[in-house]
Design a protein around this motif. Structure first.
Motif, PDB file in Angstrom:
ATOM      1  N   PRO A   1       0.924  -1.292   0.021  1.00 11.00           N
ATOM      2  CA  PRO A   1      -0.112  -0.011  -0.007  1.00 11.00           C
ATOM      3  C   PRO A   1       0.789   1.331   0.064  1.00 11.00           C
ATOM      4  O   PRO A   1       1.700   1.310   0.783  1.00 11.00           O
ATOM      5  N   GLY A   2       0.850   2.016  -0.774  1.00 12.87           N
ATOM      6  CA  GLY A   2       1.355   3.383  -1.130  1.00 12.87           C
ATOM      7  C   GLY A   2       2.476   3.075  -2.151  1.00 12.87           C
ATOM      8  O   GLY A   2       3.138   4.095  -2.459  1.00 12.87           O
ATOM      9  N   GLY A   3       3.023   1.875  -2.265  1.00 10.01           N
ATOM     10  CA  GLY A   3       3.967   1.677  -3.225  1.00 10.01           C
ATOM     11  C   GLY A   3       3.593   1.976  -4.776  1.00 10.01           C
ATOM     12  O   GLY A   3       2.216   1.878  -5.064  1.00 10.01           O
ATOM     13  N   GLN A   4       4.657   2.412  -5.611  1.00  9.62           N
ATOM     14  CA  GLN A   4       4.496   2.518  -6.869  1.00  9.62           C
ATOM     15  C   GLN A   4       4.822   1.741  -7.890  1.00  9.62           C
ATOM     16  O   GLN A   4       5.536   0.627  -7.388  1.00  9.62           O
ATOM     17  N   PHE A   5       4.302   1.707  -8.912  1.00  8.67           N
ATOM     18  CA  PHE A   5       4.826   0.792 -10.012  1.00  8.67           C
ATOM     19  C   PHE A   5       4.843   1.433 -11.368  1.00  8.67           C
ATOM     20  O   PHE A   5       4.401   2.424 -11.554  1.00  8.67           O
ATOM     21  N   LEU A   6       5.780   1.006 -12.309  1.00 11.94           N
ATOM     22  CA  LEU A   6       5.923   1.668 -13.608  1.00 11.94           C
ATOM     23  C   LEU A   6       6.306   0.332 -14.458  1.00 11.94           C
ATOM     24  O   LEU A   6       7.313  -0.248 -14.200  1.00 11.94           O
ATOM     25  N   PHE A   7       5.567   0.019 -15.376  1.00 12.21           N
ATOM     26  CA  PHE A   7       5.706  -1.036 -16.588  1.00 12.21           C
ATOM     27  C   PHE A   7       5.922  -0.225 -17.869  1.00 12.21           C
ATOM     28  O   PHE A   7       4.834   0.467 -18.437  1.00 12.21           O
ATOM     29  N   ALA A   8       7.093   0.079 -18.440  1.00 13.23           N
ATOM     30  CA  ALA A   8       7.197   0.771 -19.657  1.00 13.23           C
ATOM     31  C   ALA A   8       6.907  -0.269 -20.685  1.00 13.23           C
ATOM     32  O   ALA A   8       7.459  -1.464 -21.230  1.00 13.23           O
ATOM     33  N   MET A   9       5.962  -0.040 -21.491  1.00 11.75           N
ATOM     34  CA  MET A   9       5.513  -0.801 -22.712  1.00 11.75           C
ATOM     35  C   MET A   9       5.473  -0.228 -23.909  1.00 11.75           C
ATOM     36  O   MET A   9       5.503   0.791 -24.047  1.00 11.75           O
ATOM     37  N   ALA A  10       6.030  -1.082 -25.026  1.00 11.34           N
ATOM     38  CA  ALA A  10       6.451  -0.358 -26.329  1.00 11.34           C
ATOM     39  C   ALA A  10       6.060  -1.577 -27.286  1.00 11.34           C
ATOM     40  O   ALA A  10       6.327  -2.790 -27.270  1.00 11.34           O
ATOM     41  N   LEU A  11       5.769  -0.977 -28.550  1.00 18.89           N
ATOM     42  CA  LEU A  11       5.716  -1.758 -29.724  1.00 18.89           C
ATOM     43  C   LEU A  11       7.276  -1.924 -30.037  1.00 18.89           C
ATOM     44  O   LEU A  11       8.019  -1.366 -30.066  1.00 18.89           O
TER      45      LEU A  11
END
Length: 141
Positions: A53-63
């Motif tokens: 809880p309160g943690g962040q995420f980042l998923f870089a998605m690309a073709l």
């Protein structure tokens, strides 16, 4: 007062694997980079995931051809190991993922649609990512 209804979409899968394996592969950045694509034309070259809880995420998605890319980013609102993940995307949309242990494990993702994209496309994209996750989990030793 704002009474605009958000469009809610969902996708679900059943996975033939123990809940502990499903949870671990869903939440580990190295694994996320392997399964987080709707098809072979996409990839996730970078992932960060602070699953609390309160943690962040980042998923870089690309073709893979470089014609389109975006960062899927947000903050976790609630995390119950092996059962529930609720988060808010950076644009304010909410999503909840329910994990139901059993044989098979059932995973249901319910999310608010982006009003700027066709709802059917968003639902199909999410379902394709979940289908890829199922394949990844079931094929990984």
């Amino acid at each position: 007062m704002n009474n605009i209804e958000k469009t809610t979409l969902s996708a679900e899968i059943e996975i033939n694997a123990p809940i502990e394996k499903v949870w671990a592969l869903w939440s580990t950045p190295e694994d996320i980079m392997q399964w987080n694509t709707p098809d072979a034309t996409w990839h996730t070259p970078h992932a960060e995931n602070n699953l609390r809880p309160g943690g962040q995420f980042l998923f870089a998605m690309a073709l893979k051809d470089g014609s389109l890319n975006f960062d899927f980013t947000g903050t976790y609102d609630e995390v119950i190991a092996n059962r529930l993940i609720a988060y808010t995307l950076n644009d304010g949309r909410k999503s909840t993922i329910h994990f139901t242990a059993g044989n098979p494990v059932k995973l249901v993702e319910i999310f608010e649609a982006d009003d700027n994209q066709p709802a059917a496309m968003q639902q199909q994209f999410c379902q394709a990512v979940l289908d890829g996750f199922k394949r990844y989990v079931e094929e990984k030793p």
